[in-house]
Design an enzyme around this catalytic site. Structure first.
Site, short mmCIF file in Angstrom:
data_model
loop_
_atom_site.label_atom_id
_atom_site.label_comp_id
_atom_site.label_asym_id
_atom_site.label_seq_id
_atom_site.Cartn_x
_atom_site.Cartn_y
_atom_site.Cartn_z
N SER A 1 60.73 47.77 46.32
CA SER A 1 59.32 48.17 46.35
C SER A 1 58.85 48.96 45.14
CB SER A 1 59.04 48.99 47.61
OG SER A 1 58.87 48.14 48.70
N LYS B 1 56.23 47.32 43.18
CA LYS B 1 54.81 47.28 43.61
C LYS B 1 53.92 48.01 42.60
CE LYS B 1 55.89 46.44 48.41
NZ LYS B 1 56.71 46.93 49.48
N TYR C 1 56.22 37.60 45.24
CA TYR C 1 56.57 38.89 45.86
C TYR C 1 58.09 39.06 45.98
CZ TYR C 1 57.17 42.55 49.28
OH TYR C 1 57.60 43.69 49.91
N TYR D 1 55.70 55.45 51.74
CA TYR D 1 55.34 54.98 53.08
C TYR D 1 55.05 56.14 54.03
CZ TYR D 1 58.36 51.74 50.67
OH TYR D 1 58.96 51.01 49.71
N VAL E 1 63.83 49.86 48.93
CA VAL E 1 64.97 49.79 49.84
C VAL E 1 66.29 49.46 49.13
CG1 VAL E 1 63.71 49.35 52.00
CG2 VAL E 1 64.46 47.42 50.59
#
Ligand code: GLN
Length: 303
Positions: A63, A66, A187, A239, A257
């Protein structure tokens, strides 16, 4: 400030913590990673570097990508990027579906899975080589060629049921322009970029330099866009642990992760930690403690 001894003492203090937490197992290729690893690297805005532990071992950035795809989206679309993506913290896990229904397929922010999938959709539109464009941007920022780990990308495509669900859900609300498979192909590949702490500290340096390229005065993002990316990282980058990160560390951070976490201290430096054992919110346990120790030892903070 002499950062090298500080990073070395953090690496030894955090070594026992690498036993804690667990590697991500829902992506089979990540389940095989040796949990007992730890790396830390920083780069100051004027290019000074320091590192300790396994700082040059490459890992799956997951992530953390992103932020990089968001940067490419902001470069290409400017304000139009925000037509289908919000800017509020989700307070939910990174792969949660619940808010998407209430909010009619418009993800809360670009740093959760649904938001990054929405950004990927915009990148795929009008670019037949979106994966290559992203890889080129990341390699340019890192100052060295960066590659996709195809095994991780394939592993994730084979087991990414939730991401398929999210993308189909957004598509059903008319919020994705491109075929789900094409969007998720980008992605899954961006998540499978393989980089070390040192390479990430280099690549993310533009966020500490008001948007200027890590190695030149070239504009990656303008200063206002850069402030916005840092604000999103602070409020949404980890998050449903973003509040706890702000409380304990108080820096814009983005985790993945794979166990990596990037932190930015604007006008000073970028700091990257990596250790694969994750806590319940999907953030590296030893990595989070390392960032906390760095802030305690250096007193560097945005507050
Ligand atoms: N590739 C992962 C996923 O989509 C990224 C999640 C993460 O790093 N938090 O589930």
């Amino acid at each position: 400030m002499d950062f090298q001894p500080i990073l070395e003492s953090i690496a030894s203090e955090c070594a026992p913590l690498t036993r804690e937490g667990a590697v991500a197992t829902y992506i089979p290729a990540l389940a095989r990673v040796d949990q007992r690893q730890f790396g830390i690297a920083l780069r100051t805005v004027d290019g000074m570097e320091a590192a300790a532990g396994s700082a040059t071992t490459r890992f799956s950035i997951q992530s953390i990508s992103k932020v990089l795809s968001l940067t490419l989206g902001m470069q290409r679309l400017g304000e139009r990027l925000w037509e289908r993506i919000g800017r509020e913290p989700s307070g939910d896990p990174f792969n949660s579906l619940v808010q998407l229904e209430h909010e009619h397929g418009v993800p809360r922010n670009p740093l959760i899975n649904a938001g990054a999938i929405a950004v990927a959709d915009r990148l795929v539109s009008g670019d037949a080589h979106a994966k290559e464009s992203l890889r080129a941007l990341v390699s340019d920022l890192a100052g060295t060629p960066i590659a996709f780990d195809r095994e991780v990308a394939n592993s994730e495509a084979a087991t990414g049921f939730r991401n398929f669900a999210m993308a189909n859900f957004m598509k059903s609300f008319g919020k994705l322009d491109n075929p789900v498979d094409e969007v998720l192909d980008l992605y899954f590949h961006q998540c499978a970029l393989s980089m070390s702490c040192a390479e990430l500290a280099h690549a993310f340096s533009y966020l500490a330099r008001d948007g200027r390229h890590p190695d030149s005065d070239q504009v990656v993002l303008d200063p206002k866009q850069t402030r916005r990316v840092n604000a999103l990282m602070l409020t949404c980058g980890t998050y449903d642990a973003a509040g706890e990160f702000a409380f304990r560390i108080g820096l814009p951070c983005k985790s993945g992760v794979g166990g990596g976490i990037v932190a930015v201290i604007p006008d000073r430096l970028t700091l990257v930690v990596w250790s694969p054992g994750l806590g319940p919110t999907g953030n590296s346990v030893a990595g989070m403690r390392a960032l906390e120790l760095f802030v305690e030892k250096t007193k560097l903070s945005v507050f």
